[in-house]
Structures are given as C-alpha cells and as structure tokens.
Design a protein around this motif. Sequence first.
Motif, PDB file in Angstrom:
ATOM      1  N   LYS A 153       3.168  50.593 -20.437  1.00 32.02           N
ATOM      2  CA  LYS A 153       3.556  49.991 -21.704  1.00 32.02           C
ATOM      3  C   LYS A 153       4.398  48.733 -21.464  1.00 32.02           C
ATOM      4  CE  LYS A 153       5.733  51.261 -26.073  1.00 32.02           C
ATOM      5  NZ  LYS A 153       6.438  52.336 -26.789  1.00 32.02           N
ATOM      6  N   GLN A 154       5.344  48.804 -20.534  1.00 31.17           N
ATOM      7  CA  GLN A 154       6.171  47.642 -20.223  1.00 31.17           C
ATOM      8  C   GLN A 154       5.343  46.536 -19.559  1.00 31.17           C
ATOM      9  OE1 GLN A 154       9.343  46.726 -20.949  1.00 31.17           O
ATOM     10  NE2 GLN A 154       9.244  48.495 -22.295  1.00 31.17           N
ATOM     11  N   PHE A 155       4.373  46.918 -18.735  1.00 30.03           N
ATOM     12  CA  PHE A 155       3.501  45.925 -18.099  1.00 30.03           C
ATOM     13  C   PHE A 155       2.753  45.149 -19.174  1.00 30.03           C
ATOM     14  CE2 PHE A 155      -0.167  44.248 -15.926  1.00 30.03           C
ATOM     15  CZ  PHE A 155       0.340  43.871 -14.690  1.00 30.03           C
ATOM     16  N   TYR A 156       2.221  45.857 -20.156  1.00 32.38           N
ATOM     17  CA  TYR A 156       1.523  45.225 -21.272  1.00 32.38           C
ATOM     18  C   TYR A 156       2.451  44.249 -21.996  1.00 32.38           C
ATOM     19  CZ  TYR A 156      -0.801  44.819 -25.808  1.00 32.38           C
ATOM     20  OH  TYR A 156      -1.375  44.337 -26.958  1.00 32.38           O
ATOM     21  N   LYS A 157       3.681  44.697 -22.289  1.00 33.03           N
ATOM     22  CA  LYS A 157       4.658  43.840 -22.976  1.00 33.03           C
ATOM     23  C   LYS A 157       4.982  42.605 -22.145  1.00 33.03           C
ATOM     24  CE  LYS A 157       7.580  46.423 -25.927  1.00 33.03           C
ATOM     25  NZ  LYS A 157       8.801  47.234 -26.063  1.00 33.03           N
ATOM     26  N   ARG A 158       5.159  42.790 -20.833  1.00 33.19           N
ATOM     27  CA  ARG A 158       5.492  41.648 -19.983  1.00 33.19           C
ATOM     28  C   ARG A 158       4.350  40.644 -19.904  1.00 33.19           C
ATOM     29  NH1 ARG A 158       8.965  44.016 -14.871  1.00 33.19           N
ATOM     30  NH2 ARG A 158      10.703  44.748 -16.147  1.00 33.19           N
ATOM     31  N   CYS A 159       3.127  41.123 -19.923  1.00 33.38           N
ATOM     32  CA  CYS A 159       1.992  40.186 -19.916  1.00 33.38           C
ATOM     33  C   CYS A 159       2.079  39.259 -21.117  1.00 33.38           C
ATOM     34  CB  CYS A 159       0.668  40.947 -19.908  1.00 33.38           C
ATOM     35  SG  CYS A 159       0.244  41.653 -18.303  1.00 33.38           S
ATOM     36  N   GLY A 160       2.470  39.789 -22.278  1.00 31.60           N
ATOM     37  CA  GLY A 160       2.638  38.962 -23.475  1.00 31.60           C
ATOM     38  C   GLY A 160       3.899  38.134 -23.421  1.00 31.60           C
ATOM     39  N   MET A 161       4.987  38.770 -23.022  1.00 33.86           N
ATOM     40  CA  MET A 161       6.289  38.108 -23.014  1.00 33.86           C
ATOM     41  C   MET A 161       6.298  36.900 -22.074  1.00 33.86           C
ATOM     42  SD  MET A 161      10.037  39.892 -22.458  1.00 33.86           S
ATOM     43  CE  MET A 161       9.540  40.835 -21.051  1.00 33.86           C
ATOM     44  N   PHE A 162       5.629  37.027 -20.929  1.00 34.21           N
ATOM     45  CA  PHE A 162       5.616  35.946 -19.949  1.00 34.21           C
ATOM     46  C   PHE A 162       4.334  35.124 -20.004  1.00 34.21           C
ATOM     47  CE2 PHE A 162       8.476  39.115 -17.833  1.00 34.21           C
ATOM     48  CZ  PHE A 162       9.648  38.431 -18.118  1.00 34.21           C
ATOM     49  N   GLN A 163       3.531  35.365 -21.063  1.00 31.31           N
ATOM     50  CA  GLN A 163       2.322  34.594 -21.306  1.00 31.31           C
ATOM     51  C   GLN A 163       1.400  34.531 -20.086  1.00 31.31           C
ATOM     52  OE1 GLN A 163       1.589  32.726 -24.741  1.00 31.31           O
ATOM     53  NE2 GLN A 163       2.234  34.833 -24.565  1.00 31.31           N
ATOM     54  N   ILE A 164       1.114  35.696 -19.525  1.00 31.85           N
ATOM     55  CA  ILE A 164       0.189  35.788 -18.398  1.00 31.85           C
ATOM     56  C   ILE A 164      -1.208  35.467 -18.936  1.00 31.85           C
ATOM     57  CG2 ILE A 164      -0.824  37.312 -16.656  1.00 31.85           C
ATOM     58  CD1 ILE A 164       2.190  36.628 -16.216  1.00 31.85           C
ATOM     59  N   SER A 165      -1.814  34.453 -18.360  1.00 34.86           N
ATOM     60  CA  SER A 165      -3.142  34.048 -18.832  1.00 34.86           C
ATOM     61  C   SER A 165      -4.209  35.003 -18.296  1.00 34.86           C
ATOM     62  CB  SER A 165      -3.458  32.624 -18.369  1.00 34.86           C
ATOM     63  OG  SER A 165      -3.689  32.601 -16.971  1.00 34.86           O
ATOM     64  N   ARG A 166      -5.341  35.009 -18.959  1.00 32.77           N
ATOM     65  CA  ARG A 166      -6.467  35.829 -18.510  1.00 32.77           C
ATOM     66  C   ARG A 166      -6.882  35.428 -17.087  1.00 32.77           C
ATOM     67  NH1 ARG A 166      -9.189  39.405 -20.631  1.00 32.77           N
ATOM     68  NH2 ARG A 166      -8.337  39.083 -22.698  1.00 32.77           N
ATOM     69  N   GLU A 167      -6.831  34.124 -16.793  1.00 34.08           N
ATOM     70  CA  GLU A 167      -7.206  33.637 -15.457  1.00 34.08           C
ATOM     71  C   GLU A 167      -6.249  34.165 -14.394  1.00 34.08           C
ATOM     72  OE1 GLU A 167      -6.861  31.564 -18.176  1.00 34.08           O
ATOM     73  OE2 GLU A 167      -9.018  31.420 -18.545  1.00 34.08           O
ATOM     74  N   GLU A 168      -4.940  34.108 -14.668  1.00 34.52           N
ATOM     75  CA  GLU A 168      -3.943  34.639 -13.722  1.00 34.52           C
ATOM     76  C   GLU A 168      -4.174  36.130 -13.494  1.00 34.52           C
ATOM     77  OE1 GLU A 168       0.432  32.976 -14.143  1.00 34.52           O
ATOM     78  OE2 GLU A 168      -0.469  33.248 -16.131  1.00 34.52           O
ATOM     79  N   PHE A 169      -4.379  36.848 -14.590  1.00 31.04           N
ATOM     80  CA  PHE A 169      -4.575  38.290 -14.539  1.00 31.04           C
ATOM     81  C   PHE A 169      -5.804  38.639 -13.701  1.00 31.04           C
ATOM     82  CE2 PHE A 169      -6.397  42.207 -16.335  1.00 31.04           C
ATOM     83  CZ  PHE A 169      -5.336  43.082 -16.145  1.00 31.04           C
ATOM     84  N   LEU A 170      -6.917  37.972 -13.987  1.00 27.03           N
ATOM     85  CA  LEU A 170      -8.160  38.268 -13.262  1.00 27.03           C
ATOM     86  C   LEU A 170      -8.066  37.885 -11.789  1.00 27.03           C
ATOM     87  CD1 LEU A 170     -10.790  37.253 -15.977  1.00 27.03           C
ATOM     88  CD2 LEU A 170     -10.081  39.574 -15.299  1.00 27.03           C
TER      89      LEU A 170
END
Length: 181
Positions: A153-170
């Motif tokens: 749940k926190q990982f999901y929140k951090r992805c939004g909070m720190f604006q992790i792009s789809r490209e970075e994630f993939l």
Amino acid sequence: MIKEVIVVEGKDDTAAIHRAVEADTIETGGSAINNAILKRIALAQERRGVIILTDPDHAGERIRKIIAARVPGCKHAFLKEADATYKGDIGVENASPDIIRQALANLRTDYQRAEQLIDWEDLINAGLITHPQAAKRRRAIGNILGIGYCNGKQFYKRCGMFQISREEFLAALEQIENEGL
C-alpha cells in the motif's frame, strides 16, 4: 554547502552527514518526534527547504511519514538497508560518505496531490502485491527507483507521491527480472 536542511534522527546521523557533505541538520531525537521539532522542520521548509534522510527501518519510515504529513513539499533521500547496516545495526550513521552523497544526489520530491501514474493493477501484474516474492521484489524495485522499501500500500502511495513514471517503473521491473527476481 547544501541549501536545504537535512532532517535526521540523531547526533550520530548528523556526524555521518557532516563527514559526507557540508549541511545543516535537524535531529528528531528518534521516533518520539514532538511538536516543537515539527515546527522547526516547518520553518526550515518555508525558508530553505528540507531533505528527510531517516534510517531505512520501521522507525525511520514512521518518522518520515509523520514529517511528510505535517510538512508538505519535503524532499526525500533514501538509503538502501544494505548500505546502512553494520553488525546488524541499521542507521544513517553506518552509511559511508559516498553512499550518503549518492542518496542526496537522487532526491525525490513529495507531491501531495499527485496524479497516480502507476495503478494498483500494475503492482499486481509486476508481482509486487500478492506474489510469493512480493516483498523481495518491492525492496529491489524500491532501491532502483530510489523510494526505499515499504509494504504494498505504501509502495503504491510512493509511486504517486514521487511521480514515478510508467517508463521508470517498467525499466526497474525489467532490471529485477533480468536479475532473476
């Protein structure tokens, strides 16, 4: 000299910061962070900006969440647990000057009302939720993305909070899969 004030947990952390960079620090005094400290951090954020650099453990994450909730717009520096551990003790004070400088060079900014670029389904499909190796995979991807380790749940929140792009994630997902995780 780093412009922002770095928030750490204690005096040993301050000493480690001073070995790595020239910067001012505010010490929270551990996990018993009080209103007076939070007011000092808010003033520092208003005047110079704040970088939160807490231990990569449960108590450090708790302090980080308390500060981020009360003082919006902070920058976050993360250490990998392996880089901050010495003889079973986890803390900023155990990180080398090079590791601290590296963490400070890879800051993430806390965007409070951020658009979610990665959705919950992405985390499930990536094996970061409801997967036998989910925790291990989140730790690896969190280290690659520079957002630290946390639960799903926190990982999901951090992805939004720190604006992790789809490209970075993939790209991070591909990297851990290439490493056999």
